[in-house]
Design a protein around this motif. Structure first.
Motif, PDB file in Angstrom:
ATOM      1  N   LEU A  13      83.053  37.052  60.855  1.00 58.54           N
ATOM      2  CA  LEU A  13      84.034  37.636  60.684  1.00 58.54           C
ATOM      3  C   LEU A  13      83.818  38.843  61.986  1.00 58.54           C
ATOM      4  O   LEU A  13      84.947  38.708  62.432  1.00 58.54           O
ATOM      5  CB  LEU A  13      84.668  38.638  58.983  1.00 58.54           C
ATOM      6  CG  LEU A  13      86.677  39.408  59.334  1.00 58.54           C
ATOM      7  CD1 LEU A  13      86.843  38.168  59.891  1.00 58.54           C
ATOM      8  CD2 LEU A  13      86.478  39.836  58.153  1.00 58.54           C
ATOM      9  N   ARG A  14      82.805  39.794  62.121  1.00 55.79           N
ATOM     10  CA  ARG A  14      83.248  40.638  62.943  1.00 55.79           C
ATOM     11  C   ARG A  14      82.823  39.558  64.166  1.00 55.79           C
ATOM     12  O   ARG A  14      83.477  40.376  64.794  1.00 55.79           O
ATOM     13  CB  ARG A  14      81.855  41.034  62.471  1.00 55.79           C
ATOM     14  CG  ARG A  14      81.194  42.747  64.039  1.00 55.79           C
ATOM     15  CD  ARG A  14      80.304  43.498  63.478  1.00 55.79           C
ATOM     16  NE  ARG A  14      79.119  43.093  63.358  1.00 55.79           N
ATOM     17  CZ  ARG A  14      78.311  44.150  62.858  1.00 55.79           C
ATOM     18  NH1 ARG A  14      78.183  45.476  63.334  1.00 55.79           N
ATOM     19  NH2 ARG A  14      76.625  43.562  63.265  1.00 55.79           N
ATOM     20  N   ARG A  15      81.789  38.754  64.228  1.00 62.19           N
ATOM     21  CA  ARG A  15      81.672  37.651  64.809  1.00 62.19           C
ATOM     22  C   ARG A  15      83.041  37.540  66.141  1.00 62.19           C
ATOM     23  O   ARG A  15      83.142  37.309  67.100  1.00 62.19           O
ATOM     24  CB  ARG A  15      80.859  36.657  64.696  1.00 62.19           C
ATOM     25  CG  ARG A  15      79.455  37.509  64.993  1.00 62.19           C
ATOM     26  CD  ARG A  15      78.380  36.519  64.564  1.00 62.19           C
ATOM     27  NE  ARG A  15      76.808  37.091  64.164  1.00 62.19           N
ATOM     28  CZ  ARG A  15      76.163  36.710  63.493  1.00 62.19           C
ATOM     29  NH1 ARG A  15      75.958  35.497  63.131  1.00 62.19           N
ATOM     30  NH2 ARG A  15      74.942  36.894  63.605  1.00 62.19           N
ATOM     31  N   HIS A  16      84.262  36.585  65.069  1.00 64.11           N
ATOM     32  CA  HIS A  16      85.026  36.284  65.608  1.00 64.11           C
ATOM     33  C   HIS A  16      86.820  36.656  65.156  1.00 64.11           C
ATOM     34  O   HIS A  16      87.747  35.809  66.206  1.00 64.11           O
ATOM     35  CB  HIS A  16      84.801  34.703  64.713  1.00 64.11           C
ATOM     36  CG  HIS A  16      83.807  34.045  64.840  1.00 64.11           C
ATOM     37  ND1 HIS A  16      83.182  33.561  66.626  1.00 64.11           N
ATOM     38  CD2 HIS A  16      82.601  33.501  64.102  1.00 64.11           C
ATOM     39  CE1 HIS A  16      82.655  32.447  66.565  1.00 64.11           C
ATOM     40  NE2 HIS A  16      81.577  32.676  64.700  1.00 64.11           N
ATOM     41  N   GLY A  17      86.317  37.521  64.609  1.00 63.86           N
ATOM     42  CA  GLY A  17      87.822  38.307  64.046  1.00 63.86           C
ATOM     43  C   GLY A  17      89.125  37.779  63.154  1.00 63.86           C
ATOM     44  O   GLY A  17      90.169  38.824  63.495  1.00 63.86           O
ATOM     45  N   THR A  18      88.735  36.286  62.875  1.00 60.44           N
ATOM     46  CA  THR A  18      89.746  35.434  62.748  1.00 60.44           C
ATOM     47  C   THR A  18      89.301  35.282  61.735  1.00 60.44           C
ATOM     48  O   THR A  18      88.671  33.985  61.360  1.00 60.44           O
ATOM     49  CB  THR A  18      90.986  34.428  63.181  1.00 60.44           C
ATOM     50  OG1 THR A  18      90.506  33.773  63.150  1.00 60.44           O
ATOM     51  CG2 THR A  18      91.606  35.593  64.319  1.00 60.44           C
ATOM     52  N   LEU A  19      90.099  34.875  59.631  1.00 60.56           N
ATOM     53  CA  LEU A  19      89.937  33.730  59.063  1.00 60.56           C
ATOM     54  C   LEU A  19      89.810  32.706  58.913  1.00 60.56           C
ATOM     55  O   LEU A  19      88.770  32.035  58.780  1.00 60.56           O
ATOM     56  CB  LEU A  19      90.524  34.115  58.138  1.00 60.56           C
ATOM     57  CG  LEU A  19      91.225  35.482  56.935  1.00 60.56           C
ATOM     58  CD1 LEU A  19      91.924  35.275  55.791  1.00 60.56           C
ATOM     59  CD2 LEU A  19      89.567  36.396  56.561  1.00 60.56           C
ATOM     60  N   ALA A  20      90.494  32.334  60.548  1.00 58.31           N
ATOM     61  CA  ALA A  20      90.419  30.426  60.302  1.00 58.31           C
ATOM     62  C   ALA A  20      89.377  30.270  60.899  1.00 58.31           C
ATOM     63  O   ALA A  20      88.236  29.646  60.990  1.00 58.31           O
ATOM     64  CB  ALA A  20      91.921  30.261  61.070  1.00 58.31           C
ATOM     65  N   PRO A 151      73.297  34.653  88.243  1.00 64.52           N
ATOM     66  CA  PRO A 151      73.625  35.697  88.996  1.00 64.52           C
ATOM     67  C   PRO A 151      74.569  36.322  88.744  1.00 64.52           C
ATOM     68  O   PRO A 151      75.590  36.162  89.204  1.00 64.52           O
ATOM     69  CB  PRO A 151      72.842  35.767  90.438  1.00 64.52           C
ATOM     70  CG  PRO A 151      72.399  34.317  90.657  1.00 64.52           C
ATOM     71  CD  PRO A 151      72.761  33.442  90.014  1.00 64.52           C
ATOM     72  N   GLY A 152      74.826  38.022  87.956  1.00 59.68           N
ATOM     73  CA  GLY A 152      75.557  38.342  87.721  1.00 59.68           C
ATOM     74  C   GLY A 152      76.309  38.378  86.970  1.00 59.68           C
ATOM     75  O   GLY A 152      77.588  38.663  86.427  1.00 59.68           O
ATOM     76  N   GLN A 153      76.039  37.275  85.689  1.00 61.72           N
ATOM     77  CA  GLN A 153      76.311  36.415  84.948  1.00 61.72           C
ATOM     78  C   GLN A 153      75.715  35.990  83.899  1.00 61.72           C
ATOM     79  O   GLN A 153      75.808  34.929  83.374  1.00 61.72           O
ATOM     80  CB  GLN A 153      77.310  35.180  85.084  1.00 61.72           C
ATOM     81  CG  GLN A 153      78.074  35.174  86.413  1.00 61.72           C
ATOM     82  CD  GLN A 153      79.317  35.313  86.361  1.00 61.72           C
ATOM     83  OE1 GLN A 153      79.795  35.345  84.998  1.00 61.72           O
ATOM     84  NE2 GLN A 153      79.840  36.234  87.392  1.00 61.72           N
ATOM     85  N   PRO A 154      75.163  36.671  82.934  1.00 56.67           N
ATOM     86  CA  PRO A 154      74.271  37.145  82.001  1.00 56.67           C
ATOM     87  C   PRO A 154      74.730  36.272  80.604  1.00 56.67           C
ATOM     88  O   PRO A 154      76.264  36.543  80.381  1.00 56.67           O
ATOM     89  CB  PRO A 154      74.204  38.359  81.467  1.00 56.67           C
ATOM     90  CG  PRO A 154      75.793  39.561  81.320  1.00 56.67           C
ATOM     91  CD  PRO A 154      75.852  38.548  82.979  1.00 56.67           C
ATOM     92  N   ILE A 155      74.158  35.535  79.756  1.00 60.29           N
ATOM     93  CA  ILE A 155      75.184  34.593  78.942  1.00 60.29           C
ATOM     94  C   ILE A 155      75.486  35.778  77.767  1.00 60.29           C
ATOM     95  O   ILE A 155      75.474  37.633  77.001  1.00 60.29           O
ATOM     96  CB  ILE A 155      73.930  34.529  78.136  1.00 60.29           C
ATOM     97  CG1 ILE A 155      73.183  32.719  78.487  1.00 60.29           C
ATOM     98  CG2 ILE A 155      74.333  33.930  76.640  1.00 60.29           C
ATOM     99  CD1 ILE A 155      72.062  32.713  77.609  1.00 60.29           C
ATOM    100  N   ARG A 156      76.616  35.827  77.571  1.00 57.49           N
ATOM    101  CA  ARG A 156      78.034  36.008  76.358  1.00 57.49           C
ATOM    102  C   ARG A 156      77.613  35.760  75.359  1.00 57.49           C
ATOM    103  O   ARG A 156      77.340  35.246  74.827  1.00 57.49           O
ATOM    104  CB  ARG A 156      79.255  36.510  77.174  1.00 57.49           C
ATOM    105  CG  ARG A 156      79.546  35.961  78.466  1.00 57.49           C
ATOM    106  CD  ARG A 156      81.015  35.835  78.663  1.00 57.49           C
ATOM    107  NE  ARG A 156      81.553  36.518  79.970  1.00 57.49           N
ATOM    108  CZ  ARG A 156      82.633  36.313  80.237  1.00 57.49           C
ATOM    109  NH1 ARG A 156      83.598  36.102  79.601  1.00 57.49           N
ATOM    110  NH2 ARG A 156      82.855  36.494  80.955  1.00 57.49           N
ATOM    111  N   GLY A 157      77.850  37.111  74.327  1.00 56.34           N
ATOM    112  CA  GLY A 157      77.651  36.869  72.196  1.00 56.34           C
ATOM    113  C   GLY A 157      76.550  36.681  71.695  1.00 56.34           C
ATOM    114  O   GLY A 157      76.548  35.452  71.187  1.00 56.34           O
ATOM    115  N   SER A 158      75.716  36.922  72.463  1.00 55.90           N
ATOM    116  CA  SER A 158      74.197  36.456  72.001  1.00 55.90           C
ATOM    117  C   SER A 158      74.253  38.096  71.004  1.00 55.90           C
ATOM    118  O   SER A 158      72.041  37.574  70.911  1.00 55.90           O
ATOM    119  CB  SER A 158      73.316  36.616  73.459  1.00 55.90           C
ATOM    120  OG  SER A 158      73.402  37.862  73.634  1.00 55.90           O
ATOM    121  N   ALA A 159      74.577  38.561  70.403  1.00 54.06           N
ATOM    122  CA  ALA A 159      73.578  39.487  69.659  1.00 54.06           C
ATOM    123  C   ALA A 159      72.798  38.129  67.649  1.00 54.06           C
ATOM    124  O   ALA A 159      73.849  37.148  67.932  1.00 54.06           O
ATOM    125  CB  ALA A 159      74.886  40.643  68.745  1.00 54.06           C
ATOM    126  N   GLY A 160      72.186  38.148  67.532  1.00 58.96           N
ATOM    127  CA  GLY A 160      71.476  37.348  66.372  1.00 58.96           C
ATOM    128  C   GLY A 160      71.004  36.416  66.645  1.00 58.96           C
ATOM    129  O   GLY A 160      70.834  36.148  65.969  1.00 58.96           O
TER     130      GLY A 160
END
Length: 310
Positions: A13-20, A151-160
């Motif tokens: 839920l913390r990662r995605h924000g919605t129950l759906a 370059p200048g575009q790091p991978i997003r959402g990589s926690a975990g």
């Protein structure tokens, strides 16, 4: 004792924000997810979420528990990896997700090598468009993913996720062999009016490509938008567009387009990603090593005197 599956729901839920979204990822109904969160709040005797618009966000207490959930889940991943390693065998099923250029170039020979080394290991491969793979890895849909950084575009959402560098991959302009856009001296500012084929700006590649051209003083004319690198090449080969392509493609085939260095000689970083704690699993170790071995061998072949120049 707090329920680990419920803690995982809180983390998603913390990662995605919605129950759906959480329900979709974990293959539950939204009402079942809501019930599990309510049960977790009953276990902890505190409110863990609060509604914000159509979504939910974690309270301070929810953030505290989610932080611990990350640690606990990673520890369990490590426990599974150590148990598997203790058996001294490499087998079972590994699900990987990768983008098209890796799927075309590295995956076939990697599968062949793994079949020779570890015949009991089953590999399933899915092609993805970002950012699908990160969510799929964290939700256990995949066991390993291939990622790319421009370059200048790091991978997003990589926690975990534990990332490991596979190789550096130079990027070049691809021009038709003949026609008005075939002059290698035109790269890059001389192609300001050329028709380009690129990925959408929502992708890391698309964002990087647009930024690169804007640094050269122009915004490209992009009549063709696609994530299909084979379509990019076909449009260049037939003289309908120019493109930016990675050298990885030419490790297993001969270029049929004119390849020209870009200003600053940029490279993308190819990475393998696994969930925190799972990197020691023998099947993941074997898969990562096979990818490295195949990459090194293809580079060696491409740079041998008999290889056609790129």
């Amino acid at each position: 004792m707090l329920s680990v599956p419920r803690m995982r729901i809180l983390l998603e839920l913390r990662r995605h924000g919605t129950l759906a979204e959480v329900a979709y990822i974990l293959n539950y109904t939204p009402s079942a997810i809501s019930q599990q969160l309510s049960a977790l709040e009953a276990e902890t005797h505190v409110a863990l979420t609060e509604r914000v618009g159509r979504g939910l966000r974690l309270t301070r207490q929810g953030e505290i528990l989610a932080n611990h959930a990350e640690i606990v889940i990673a520890q369990l991943e490590q426990a599974e990896a150590e148990l598997a390693a203790s058996l001294g065998e490499v087998g079972g099923r590994m699900r990987i997700a990768c983008f098209q250029s890796v799927l075309l170039t590295l995956v076939p020979e990697t599968l062949t090598l793994l079949a020779q080394r570890f015949p009991e290991l089953q590999i399933e491969v899915t092609q993805y468009d970002e950012p699908d793979a990160v969510g799929g890895l964290l939700s256990h849909e995949y066991d390993l993913i291939l990622g790319e950084e421009y370059p200048g575009q790091p991978i997003r959402g990589s926690a975990g996720i534990e990332w490991d560098l596979l190789t550096l991959d130079p990027l070049r302009a691809a021009l038709p062999m003949s026609g008005p856009w075939s002059d290698p001296r035109a790269v890059l500012a001389g192609l300001a009016s050329a028709p380009w084929v690129l990925e959408n700006e929502s992708s890391a590649f698309g964002r990087w490509a647009i930024a690169l051209m804007q640094e050269q003083g122009f915004t490209p004319h992009v009549p063709f938008v696609s994530t299909d690198i084979l379509l990019h090449l076909h449009l260049v080969e037939t003289g309908h567009a120019v493109a930016l392509v990675p050298d990885l493609l030419w490790l297993s085939q001969t270029p049929r387009v004119r390849l020209v260095p870009l200003p600053g000689n940029p490279q993308r970083r190819l990475l393998t990603g696994v969930r925190d704690g799972s990197g020691g699993h023998p099947a993941i170790v074997a898969l990562r090593q096979a990818l490295r071995d195949v990459t090194d061998e293809l580079h060696h072949r491409a740079n041998s005197p008999a290889a056609p120049p790129v």
